[in-house]
Design a protein around this motif. Structure first.
Motif, mmCIF file in Angstrom:
data_model
loop_
_atom_site.group_PDB
_atom_site.id
_atom_site.type_symbol
_atom_site.label_atom_id
_atom_site.label_comp_id
_atom_site.label_asym_id
_atom_site.label_seq_id
_atom_site.Cartn_x
_atom_site.Cartn_y
_atom_site.Cartn_z
ATOM 1 N N ALA A 542 0.833 -1.204 0.000
ATOM 2 C CA ALA A 542 0.000 0.000 0.000
ATOM 3 C C ALA A 542 0.869 1.256 0.000
ATOM 4 C CB ALA A 542 -0.923 -0.009 1.216
ATOM 5 N N TYR A 543 1.885 1.278 0.849
ATOM 6 C CA TYR A 543 2.777 2.435 0.900
ATOM 7 C C TYR A 543 3.592 2.549 -0.396
ATOM 8 C CZ TYR A 543 1.989 3.797 5.787
ATOM 9 O OH TYR A 543 1.430 4.261 6.957
ATOM 10 N N ALA A 544 3.852 1.419 -1.038
ATOM 11 C CA ALA A 544 4.564 1.453 -2.319
ATOM 12 C C ALA A 544 3.756 2.241 -3.347
ATOM 13 C CB ALA A 544 4.818 0.031 -2.822
ATOM 14 N N ALA A 545 2.427 2.205 -3.227
ATOM 15 C CA ALA A 545 1.581 2.958 -4.156
ATOM 16 C C ALA A 545 1.789 4.464 -3.985
ATOM 17 C CB ALA A 545 0.116 2.600 -3.949
ATOM 18 N N PHE A 546 2.026 4.923 -2.752
ATOM 19 C CA PHE A 546 2.354 6.333 -2.553
ATOM 20 C C PHE A 546 3.666 6.668 -3.263
ATOM 21 C CE2 PHE A 546 0.066 5.807 1.724
ATOM 22 C CZ PHE A 546 -1.155 6.208 1.192
ATOM 23 N N GLY A 547 4.642 5.767 -3.131
ATOM 24 C CA GLY A 547 5.935 5.990 -3.775
ATOM 25 C C GLY A 547 5.850 5.941 -5.290
ATOM 26 N N ALA A 548 4.883 5.192 -5.816
ATOM 27 C CA ALA A 548 4.711 5.064 -7.266
ATOM 28 C C ALA A 548 3.711 6.083 -7.798
ATOM 29 C CB ALA A 548 4.260 3.656 -7.616
ATOM 30 N N ARG A 549 3.458 7.146 -7.024
ATOM 31 C CA ARG A 549 2.572 8.228 -7.439
ATOM 32 C C ARG A 549 1.153 7.726 -7.724
ATOM 33 N NH1 ARG A 549 4.578 12.289 -11.674
ATOM 34 N NH2 ARG A 549 3.406 13.708 -10.306
ATOM 35 N N GLY A 550 0.684 6.840 -6.865
ATOM 36 C CA GLY A 550 -0.703 6.400 -6.939
ATOM 37 C C GLY A 550 -0.943 5.093 -7.640
ATOM 38 N N ASP A 631 11.674 4.276 -4.890
ATOM 39 C CA ASP A 631 12.260 3.039 -5.412
ATOM 40 C C ASP A 631 11.962 1.802 -4.572
ATOM 41 O OD1 ASP A 631 13.752 4.405 -7.551
ATOM 42 O OD2 ASP A 631 14.873 5.273 -5.883
ATOM 43 N N LEU A 632 11.618 1.974 -3.303
ATOM 44 C CA LEU A 632 11.437 0.812 -2.425
ATOM 45 C C LEU A 632 10.555 1.187 -1.249
ATOM 46 C CD1 LEU A 632 12.370 -2.167 -2.045
ATOM 47 C CD2 LEU A 632 14.203 -1.284 -0.591
ATOM 48 N N ALA A 633 9.634 0.280 -0.902
ATOM 49 C CA ALA A 633 8.759 0.460 0.264
ATOM 50 C C ALA A 633 8.952 -0.699 1.216
ATOM 51 C CB ALA A 633 7.299 0.556 -0.168
ATOM 52 N N SER A 634 8.764 -0.433 2.499
ATOM 53 C CA SER A 634 8.989 -1.479 3.492
ATOM 54 C C SER A 634 8.077 -1.252 4.689
ATOM 55 C CB SER A 634 10.451 -1.465 3.951
ATOM 56 O OG SER A 634 10.631 -2.263 5.098
ATOM 57 N N ALA A 635 7.654 -2.351 5.311
ATOM 58 C CA ALA A 635 6.871 -2.282 6.542
ATOM 59 C C ALA A 635 7.468 -3.241 7.553
ATOM 60 C CB ALA A 635 5.412 -2.625 6.280
ATOM 61 N N VAL A 636 7.614 -2.764 8.789
ATOM 62 C CA VAL A 636 8.239 -3.539 9.869
ATOM 63 C C VAL A 636 7.271 -3.658 11.028
ATOM 64 C CG1 VAL A 636 10.161 -3.660 11.500
ATOM 65 C CG2 VAL A 636 10.528 -2.698 9.215
ATOM 66 N N TRP A 637 7.134 -4.864 11.537
ATOM 67 C CA TRP A 637 6.318 -5.122 12.732
ATOM 68 C C TRP A 637 7.191 -5.720 13.820
ATOM 69 C CZ3 TRP A 637 6.011 -10.209 14.533
ATOM 70 C CH2 TRP A 637 5.200 -10.418 15.661
ATOM 71 N N VAL A 638 6.927 -5.321 15.058
ATOM 72 C CA VAL A 638 7.573 -5.926 16.225
ATOM 73 C C VAL A 638 6.488 -6.226 17.256
ATOM 74 C CG1 VAL A 638 9.209 -5.622 18.122
ATOM 75 C CG2 VAL A 638 9.757 -4.715 15.854
ATOM 76 N N GLY A 639 6.515 -7.410 17.823
ATOM 77 C CA GLY A 639 5.527 -7.772 18.830
ATOM 78 C C GLY A 639 5.867 -9.105 19.468
ATOM 79 N N ASP A 640 4.987 -9.563 20.335
ATOM 80 C CA ASP A 640 5.157 -10.837 21.013
ATOM 81 C C ASP A 640 4.195 -11.854 20.412
ATOM 82 O OD1 ASP A 640 5.202 -13.030 22.837
ATOM 83 O OD2 ASP A 640 5.900 -11.682 24.417
ATOM 84 N N PRO A 641 4.695 -12.903 19.754
ATOM 85 C CA PRO A 641 3.811 -13.887 19.113
ATOM 86 C C PRO A 641 2.888 -14.604 20.087
ATOM 87 C CG PRO A 641 6.067 -14.115 18.308
ATOM 88 C CD PRO A 641 6.113 -13.187 19.484
ATOM 89 N N ARG A 642 3.199 -14.548 21.366
ATOM 90 C CA ARG A 642 2.339 -15.203 22.343
ATOM 91 C C ARG A 642 1.049 -14.422 22.574
ATOM 92 N NH1 ARG A 642 6.375 -15.470 27.293
ATOM 93 N NH2 ARG A 642 6.561 -13.284 26.608
ATOM 94 N N GLY A 643 0.994 -13.201 22.084
ATOM 95 C CA GLY A 643 -0.191 -12.362 22.251
ATOM 96 C C GLY A 643 0.200 -11.014 22.806
#
Length: 807
Positions: A542-550, A631-643
């Motif tokens: 989705a954020y890559a679409a912002f980088g690609a001008r829509g 040129d590049l989009a990325s998304a990072v998540w951090v959390g505890d897989p136990r919940g």
């Protein structure tokens, strides 16, 4: 004597019977007659019991089987990165088919010498070998000796590898005359259809060479780490010897037996004149000199295991690769596919290093991290990293779940996205024409009322009291720019109300967003605060679409699939389309750039034009950062897989680094920063486009600051003060002034007060109180400062960061 006499009579009777049968065989003039002999003599009781006449059996035998052309040999499939490097292999049998020209001639000689030295002289059946087998089998009353040539061995292997049920496997291996007749029937048809060289090529590609290596090329690579075209005399003899009994002559498990067998092959080649005696003796004196090379099957040991797993699931779930799950699995593990993918090894290494640097797999806090990188304008998945090893999740630091992908491609149910969803509301507002300077009062506490979903239904909890995520927020006005930079929850709830909940949801859907379980996004007032569980991959796209001008492209991992015959297969498409207007996308990028300079992720820039948004989920149950360049989009998540709610990220320590609370800027943003720098290293920078002018119709949207009162100052001092405050300067006509001497600033517009940084302040210079008495040229400064000739001086607006915590 009586017993001995009866035994001798039985022996004479048996000998007489065998002699008569052998005379009958010699009298046969065709292969069809020999087939009749096999039916009539090898198992007369079986034929009679079945009620099958010898003539009918011979006629059936000489009829070519209908399914001959449909038989194939399982080959291993290979997944390749974008640069052609290998990611992983999949196989039912580790086999690489090669042409005869790619097999050293000495290998062909060695195999023919020991397996069927008269292969090029006889037809489908070697009569001499068969007579030996007949004699033994008739004596024993069963089938104890085969006498099969290379063609029949090829058929036997072919039927075995094609067997998919237990019954088919038993039929392909059971020691019965029925099986021998079936093999010979196929052999006859093959000999009529194919050349001897082609049959030999197929045999060398299908034969099992022990230790998990099928076919001569796989065996050569496994035992000697070289191609079959590079094998020498001793190596060729060793592999040729293994074929008869692959388990017994396995050179890894039984090196002495394998060596003895190799020497037997060398002696046979010398006997036939196919090997120089001196060279054969020299080869016999050498050790085996194995140089083992193992081929891993599957994704676990891959350098990009979770991307590999994503590709595997793409093949196994997409009907482009077969109507049924069984067909798709068969294609992957038997079809000899070459699967070229979008993976950029440099980006993958950068993402994996960054993830593991900040959130190691076996960290004491039990946290996990995941990142997905997508190329704007193509949808190509450039990297997919999970901060765990692939494996049994009951072991510390391992998981089978691909936290970077949706459930359909990795079993993850997704994670709440937090404030990374706010840009969808922002994009909807900009799409409706709101300028950057649009300001809304953001209360400290907001009660959502009056919201309707896309079905027109009222949604929301009148009793809910939604707050901001840090002290000091709310209680004042924010613009689209400052509300986004500071990630003010109540501002975005009011903005969502202004825009419409449905319009916001539809904007997110236009940009490809849906829940990680595949269901549509749920629609409630807190939609803009990111309660929907999603995957990093979808957010990155989705954020890559912002980088690609829509331009939105569905994320894709595969660029080309070719099967064993060289035929290209259909692959999933990115289906790129214009999701939002170019100008709207440029406006979003303009605002999100400020998040990295003066907002919640200040200091997280990557040394080139970039934009992004932090996200912190309620009670610190998860944290995100999503960002991009053109040129590049990325998304990072951090959390505890136990919940996350059961195990919030407060007072956690990782590798000696402790955090009172984990915000989007605490761990996800640094992971993003490090990985993006590594992935883009060495690539040319691409700037964003300036947004259309109408978005500036109410100013820049920045917070107002005090305008210095420069009246009475000389021109140089006034310019310095205004520029330091972040304003631009223009000049009007000179004005007479009783209060300020000639050459000093007499008027300024707007006057002392406040304005947005970057605004233009118009100055007018005093001409003094008596214009006629003043000499021309005065002390008004340089010629360039004269009214009408004084340029506008651009400011370099730099604002101190807002005193709010990261979000």
């Amino acid at each position: 004597m009586t017993g001995s006499g009866r035994g001798r009579r039985r022996w004479l009777s048996a000998t007489s019977t065998r002699t008569e049968k052998l005379h009958a065989v010699r009298g046969l003039a065709s292969l069809g007659g020999l087939a009749g002999l096999l039916v009539a003599l090898m198992l007369i009781p079986t034929a009679c019991t079945a009620g099958v006449g010898a003539r009918d059996a011979a006629r059936w035998f000489q009829t070519p089987p209908d399914d001959l052309d449909g038989l194939g040999v399982p080959q291993r499939s290979t997944i390749l990165a974008a640069d052609g490097s290998k990611i992983a292999t999949f196989f039912y049998q580790n086999r690489v088919n090669v042409d005869l020209d790619d097999i050293a001639p000495v290998v062909r000689k060695a195999v023919v010498a020991i397996e069927d030295s008269r292969f090029y002289e006889h037809g489908a059946l070697d009569t001499e070998g068969t007579m030996r087998a007949l004699a033994t089998n008739l004596t024993s009353g069963g089938v104890e000796q085969g006498g099969s040539g290379i063609t029949q061995q090829y058929v036997k292997n072919l039927l075995l590898v094609q067997a998919e049920s237990d019954a088919e496997r038993r039929a392909a291996t059971e020691v019965t005359v029925a099986r021998k007749i079936r093999e010979l029937r196929y052999a006859v048809a093959l000999e009529e259809k194919l050349s001897k060289d082609e049959i030999l090529r197929r045999y060398l590609n299908i034969a099992y060479f022990g230790d998990g290596a099928y076919g001569i090329e796989a065996a050569s690579r496994h035992y000697f780490s070289k191609h079959a075209s590079e094998l020498d005399l001793g190596e060729a003899a060793l592999l040729a010897g293994v074929v008869r009994y692959p388990h017994a002559y396995n050179p890894v498990e039984n090196p002495e037996l394998a060596r003895e067998r190799r020497d037997v092959v060398l002696d046979r080649m010398t006997e036939l004149g196919w090997a120089d005696p001196a060279k054969a003796e020299q080869a016999k004196g050498r050790p085996l000199d194995l140089e083992l090379e193992d081929v891993d099957n599957g994704c676990v040991s891959s350098g990009a295991p979770f991307f590999c797993d994503y590709v595997q699931r793409e093949i196994l779930t997409d009907k482009a690769f077969g109507e049924t799950a069984k067909e798709r699995e068969r294609l992957l593990k038997r079809g000899g596919l070459t699967i070229r993918t979008t993976l950029d090894p440099k980006a993958q290494r950068a993402a994996q290093r960054a993830v593991e640097n900040f959130v190691p797999p076996k960290n004491d806090a039990h946290l996990a991290a995941a990142e997905a990188m997508v190329e704007p304008g193509t949808g190509h998945i450039k990297a997919m990293a999970v901060g765990r090893e692939m494996g049994d999740g009951t072991e510390r630091g391992k998981t089978w779940i691909n936290f970077a992908a949706d459930a359909s491609h990795g079993s993850s149910i997704g994670m709440q996205a937090g404030s990374t969803f706010k840009p969808f509301t922002l994009a909807a507002a900009l799409d409706e024409g709101m300028p950057f300077g649009t300001r809304l009062m953001a209360p400290r506490v907001y009660t959502p009322t009056g919201f309707r979903n896309c079905d027109g239904e009222r949604v929301g909890d009148p009793g809910a009291r939604l707050r901001n995520s840090a002290d000091g927020e709310g209680g004042r006005e924010f613009s689209l720019v400052t509300g986004t930079r500071n990630s003010v929850n109540t501002f975005f709830l009011k903005l969502e109300k202004e825009v419409g909940l449905c319009d916001t949801v539809e904007m997110a859907e236009e940009l490809g967003m849906k829940q990680a379980n595949g269901k549509p996004l749920e629609q409630y007032p807190s939609f803009t605060l990111g309660f929907n569980p999603v995957s990093p991959l979808r957010l990155a796209a989705a954020y890559a679409a912002f980088g690609a001008r829509g331009e939105y492209c569905e994320p894709v991992a595969i660029t080309k699939v070719v099967d064993a015959s060289g035929e290209k297969l259909e692959i999933p498409k990115a289906n790129c389309r214009e999701a939002i207007d170019e100008g709207v996308a440029d406006a979003v990028s303009h605002i999100l750039k400020g998040v990295l300079t003066d907002g919640t992720a200040a200091g997280m820039g990557i040394g080139r034009p970039a934009a992004g948004k932090t996200g912190t989920v309620d009670d610190f149950s998860a944290a995100w950062f999503a960002g991009y360049t053109p040129d590049l989009a990325s998304a990072v998540w951090v959390g505890d897989p136990r919940g996350g709610y059961d195990h919030p990220m407060t007072n956690v320590c990782i590798e000696g680094r402790c955090y009172g609370a984990v915000y989007g800027a605490t761990l996800p943003a640094p992971i993003w920063q490090q990985s993006m720098r590594g992935a883009l290293q060495g690539t040319e920078q691409t700037p964003f486009h300036r947004p259309p002018g109408h978005f500036f119709s109410k100013g820049s949207g920045l917070d107002r600051v005090a305008i210095p009162d420069v009246r009475g100052m000389d021109l140089g001092e006034a310019l310095d003060r205004l520029r330091e405050a972040g304003f631009k300067v223009s000049f009007g006509d000179r004005v007479p002034s009783e209060e300020y001497p000639r050459g000093r600033i007499a008027e300024m517009s707007p006057g002392p007060g406040s304005a947005e940084p970057g605004s233009t302040i118009t100055l007018r210079v005093s001409e003094g109180s008596d214009r006629e008495d003043e000499p021309d040229g005065g002390d008004g400064g340089d010629e360039g400062d004269e009214p009408g000739g004084i340029p506008t001086f651009p400011a370099d607006p730099t604002l101190p960061p807002e005193p709010n915590g990261p979000r």
